[in-house]
Design a protein around this motif. Structure first.
Motif, PDB file in Angstrom:
ATOM      1  N   PHE A   1       2.232  14.551   1.870  1.00  0.00           N
ATOM      2  CA  PHE A   1       2.857  13.418   2.533  1.00  0.00           C
ATOM      3  C   PHE A   1       2.564  12.133   1.776  1.00  0.00           C
ATOM      4  CE2 PHE A   1       4.595  15.150   6.340  1.00  0.00           C
ATOM      5  CZ  PHE A   1       3.797  16.230   6.688  1.00  0.00           C
TER       6      PHE A   1
ATOM      7  N   LEU B   1      -6.852  12.509   1.908  1.00  0.00           N
ATOM      8  CA  LEU B   1      -6.318  11.505   1.001  1.00  0.00           C
ATOM      9  C   LEU B   1      -6.544  11.919  -0.443  1.00  0.00           C
ATOM     10  CD1 LEU B   1      -5.076   8.654   0.654  1.00  0.00           C
ATOM     11  CD2 LEU B   1      -7.416   7.757   0.754  1.00  0.00           C
TER      12      LEU B   1
ATOM     13  N   TYR C   1      -1.967   8.270  15.229  1.00  0.00           N
ATOM     14  CA  TYR C   1      -0.674   8.763  14.790  1.00  0.00           C
ATOM     15  C   TYR C   1      -0.325  10.028  15.550  1.00  0.00           C
ATOM     16  CZ  TYR C   1      -0.850   5.610  10.747  1.00  0.00           C
ATOM     17  OH  TYR C   1      -0.894   4.502   9.941  1.00  0.00           O
TER      18      TYR C   1
ATOM     19  N   LYS D   1      -8.904   6.608  -6.350  1.00  0.00           N
ATOM     20  CA  LYS D   1      -9.075   7.972  -5.872  1.00  0.00           C
ATOM     21  C   LYS D   1      -9.356   8.004  -4.380  1.00  0.00           C
ATOM     22  CE  LYS D   1     -10.957   9.607 -10.259  1.00  0.00           C
ATOM     23  NZ  LYS D   1     -12.132  10.174 -10.958  1.00  0.00           N
ATOM     24  N   GLY D   2      -8.900   9.085  -3.767  1.00  0.00           N
ATOM     25  CA  GLY D   2      -9.209   9.332  -2.373  1.00  0.00           C
ATOM     26  C   GLY D   2     -10.277  10.405  -2.251  1.00  0.00           C
TER      27      GLY D   2
ATOM     28  N   TYR E   1      -4.538   6.576  -3.529  1.00  0.00           N
ATOM     29  CA  TYR E   1      -3.837   5.489  -2.885  1.00  0.00           C
ATOM     30  C   TYR E   1      -3.698   4.325  -3.856  1.00  0.00           C
ATOM     31  CZ  TYR E   1      -8.379   3.230  -1.964  1.00  0.00           C
ATOM     32  OH  TYR E   1      -9.614   2.638  -2.083  1.00  0.00           O
TER      33      TYR E   1
ATOM     34  N   GLY F   1       6.770  14.470   9.657  1.00  0.00           N
ATOM     35  CA  GLY F   1       5.809  13.493   9.176  1.00  0.00           C
ATOM     36  C   GLY F   1       5.099  12.816  10.335  1.00  0.00           C
ATOM     37  N   LEU F   2       4.116  12.016  10.017  1.00  0.00           N
ATOM     38  CA  LEU F   2       3.343  11.328  11.046  1.00  0.00           C
ATOM     39  C   LEU F   2       4.029  10.037  11.464  1.00  0.00           C
ATOM     40  CD1 LEU F   2       1.217  13.111   9.395  1.00  0.00           C
ATOM     41  CD2 LEU F   2      -0.467  11.661  10.501  1.00  0.00           C
ATOM     42  N   VAL F   3       3.859   9.703  12.723  1.00  0.00           N
ATOM     43  CA  VAL F   3       4.428   8.480  13.273  1.00  0.00           C
ATOM     44  C   VAL F   3       3.297   7.615  13.807  1.00  0.00           C
ATOM     45  CG1 VAL F   3       5.915   7.505  15.059  1.00  0.00           C
ATOM     46  CG2 VAL F   3       6.604   9.601  13.860  1.00  0.00           C
ATOM     47  N   HIS F   4       3.286   6.363  13.379  1.00  0.00           N
ATOM     48  CA  HIS F   4       2.252   5.432  13.835  1.00  0.00           C
ATOM     49  C   HIS F   4       2.451   5.092  15.304  1.00  0.00           C
ATOM     50  CE1 HIS F   4       0.581   1.272  14.307  1.00  0.00           C
ATOM     51  NE2 HIS F   4      -0.438   1.898  13.766  1.00  0.00           N
TER      52      HIS F   4
ATOM     53  N   LYS G   1      -7.690   1.750   2.491  1.00  0.00           N
ATOM     54  CA  LYS G   1      -7.873   3.199   2.379  1.00  0.00           C
ATOM     55  C   LYS G   1      -7.955   3.809   3.768  1.00  0.00           C
ATOM     56  CE  LYS G   1     -11.265   6.337   0.292  1.00  0.00           C
ATOM     57  NZ  LYS G   1     -12.528   6.345  -0.504  1.00  0.00           N
ATOM     58  N   LEU G   2      -7.039   4.689   4.103  1.00  0.00           N
ATOM     59  CA  LEU G   2      -6.920   5.245   5.447  1.00  0.00           C
ATOM     60  C   LEU G   2      -7.337   6.707   5.429  1.00  0.00           C
ATOM     61  CD1 LEU G   2      -5.895   4.139   8.170  1.00  0.00           C
ATOM     62  CD2 LEU G   2      -3.710   5.231   7.660  1.00  0.00           C
ATOM     63  N   ILE G   3      -8.380   7.015   6.208  1.00  0.00           N
ATOM     64  CA  ILE G   3      -8.923   8.378   6.255  1.00  0.00           C
ATOM     65  C   ILE G   3      -8.678   8.965   7.633  1.00  0.00           C
ATOM     66  CG2 ILE G   3     -10.995   9.787   6.041  1.00  0.00           C
ATOM     67  CD1 ILE G   3     -10.119   8.559   3.423  1.00  0.00           C
TER      68      ILE G   3
ATOM     69  N   PHE H   1       5.171   7.162   7.248  1.00  0.00           N
ATOM     70  CA  PHE H   1       5.081   8.386   6.464  1.00  0.00           C
ATOM     71  C   PHE H   1       6.445   8.935   6.104  1.00  0.00           C
ATOM     72  CE2 PHE H   1       0.690   9.990   6.293  1.00  0.00           C
ATOM     73  CZ  PHE H   1       0.070   8.974   6.989  1.00  0.00           C
TER      74      PHE H   1
ATOM     75  N   TYR I   1       0.826  -1.207   0.000  1.00  0.00           N
ATOM     76  CA  TYR I   1       0.000   0.000   0.000  1.00  0.00           C
ATOM     77  C   TYR I   1       0.856   1.251   0.000  1.00  0.00           C
ATOM     78  CZ  TYR I   1      -4.127  -2.789   1.144  1.00  0.00           C
ATOM     79  OH  TYR I   1      -5.152  -3.699   1.110  1.00  0.00           O
TER      80      TYR I   1
ATOM     81  N   TYR J   1      -1.223  12.120   0.665  1.00  0.00           N
ATOM     82  CA  TYR J   1      -2.093  13.008   1.416  1.00  0.00           C
ATOM     83  C   TYR J   1      -1.614  14.446   1.232  1.00  0.00           C
ATOM     84  CZ  TYR J   1      -3.737   8.918   4.053  1.00  0.00           C
ATOM     85  OH  TYR J   1      -4.285   7.713   4.411  1.00  0.00           O
TER      86      TYR J   1
ATOM     87  N   GLN K   1      -6.532   3.609  13.750  1.00  0.00           N
ATOM     88  CA  GLN K   1      -5.126   3.825  14.074  1.00  0.00           C
ATOM     89  C   GLN K   1      -4.945   5.230  14.645  1.00  0.00           C
ATOM     90  OE1 GLN K   1      -2.666   2.773  10.646  1.00  0.00           O
ATOM     91  NE2 GLN K   1      -4.286   1.423   9.882  1.00  0.00           N
TER      92      GLN K   1
ATOM     93  N   PHE L   1       0.244   5.742  -0.336  1.00  0.00           N
ATOM     94  CA  PHE L   1      -0.768   6.791  -0.239  1.00  0.00           C
ATOM     95  C   PHE L   1      -0.143   8.155  -0.524  1.00  0.00           C
ATOM     96  CE2 PHE L   1      -3.857   4.178   2.074  1.00  0.00           C
ATOM     97  CZ  PHE L   1      -3.038   3.201   2.622  1.00  0.00           C
TER      98      PHE L   1
ATOM     99  N   TYR M   1       1.041   2.454   9.034  1.00  0.00           N
ATOM    100  CA  TYR M   1       1.746   2.951   7.861  1.00  0.00           C
ATOM    101  C   TYR M   1       2.891   3.864   8.266  1.00  0.00           C
ATOM    102  CZ  TYR M   1      -2.302   1.085   5.480  1.00  0.00           C
ATOM    103  OH  TYR M   1      -3.271   0.233   5.021  1.00  0.00           O
TER     104      TYR M   1
END
Lengths: 111, 112
Positions: free
Chosen positions: A90, A45, B35, A57-58, A48, B42-45, B99-101, A102, A31, A35, B33, A33, A100
């Protein structure tokens, strides 16, 4: 070096120009992505990809194009940049069930 | 939209206190999730909780998930100045799309 790399870190471009943001990961994550992050909107998003040659599409895909011919790369192209696309972008990658990772982001300014 | 609200939008506490952030979402999920994002980075999980789990711990972090209310909370115990950051929840919708929103996040300030 293992990781996820975005380039460039900073980019200034003119309205109407095409610009491509690069994202490369070394883990063979399926995967990936893209953003964008804007004040007041959090992360939204754009596109992806679940695997090479599969993209979807996001939330905000208009004005952007992606491709994924190789698992490790996921470039994002702004076909004709507009000022509203000024943002921090990102890229992220992962396997889907374990969170995930980044990249450090690309700060894009469209003048 | 798949994602709902996070609250509070901003939180300021003293070092040593606990911080609680809440997240709501709108649709069925596969997992949720959390973050962290330090300023300009950047983002960290932090942690992932699956839809069939109710609570999960990782160090000083405790996450709960209530699928009947479509909500989650993140508790940071004994906070430190280094915990100052923005915290985001993100949902991976049902159907294994990956798909992560994201929500809009909570900005946490921990004062020394």
């Amino acid at each position: 070096d293992a990781g996820i790399t975005q380039s460039p870190r900073y980019k200034i471009t003119e309205t109407g120009r095409q610009v491509t943001l690069m994202c490369h990961q070394t883990w063979s994550h399926s995967y990936m992505f893209w953003y964008r992050q804007d004040l007041g909107h959090g992360l939204r998003l754009i596109y992806y990809s679940a695997a090479a040659d599969i993209t979807d599409k996001g939330e905000v895909p208009d004005g952007y194009v992606v491709s994924r011919s190789k698992t490790e790369n996921f470039p994002l192209t702004l076909e004709s940049a507009t000022r509203s696309q000024t943002s921090v972008y990102f890229c992220a990658s992962g396997l889907g069930e374990s969170g995930y990772t980044f990249g450090s982001g690309t700060r894009l300014t469209v003048v | 939209s798949q994602q709902g609200e996070e609250d509070p939008q901003a939180l300021s506490i003293q070092e040593g206190e606990n911080a609680t952030m809440n997240c709501s979402y709108k649709t069925s999920i596969n997992n949720l999730q959390w973050y962290r994002q330090n300023s300009g980075r950047g983002l960290v999980h932090l942690i992932l909780i699956r839809s069939n789990e109710r609570e999960k711990h990782s160090g000083r972090l405790r996450v709960t998930l209530d699928t009947s209310k479509k909500s989650s909370s993140l508790l940071i115990t004994a906070s430190r100045a280094a915990d100052t950051a923005s915290y985001f929840c993100a949902t991976d919708g049902s159907g294994n799309t990956g798909k992560l929103i994201f929500g809009q996040g909570t900005t946490l300030q921990v004062k020394p």
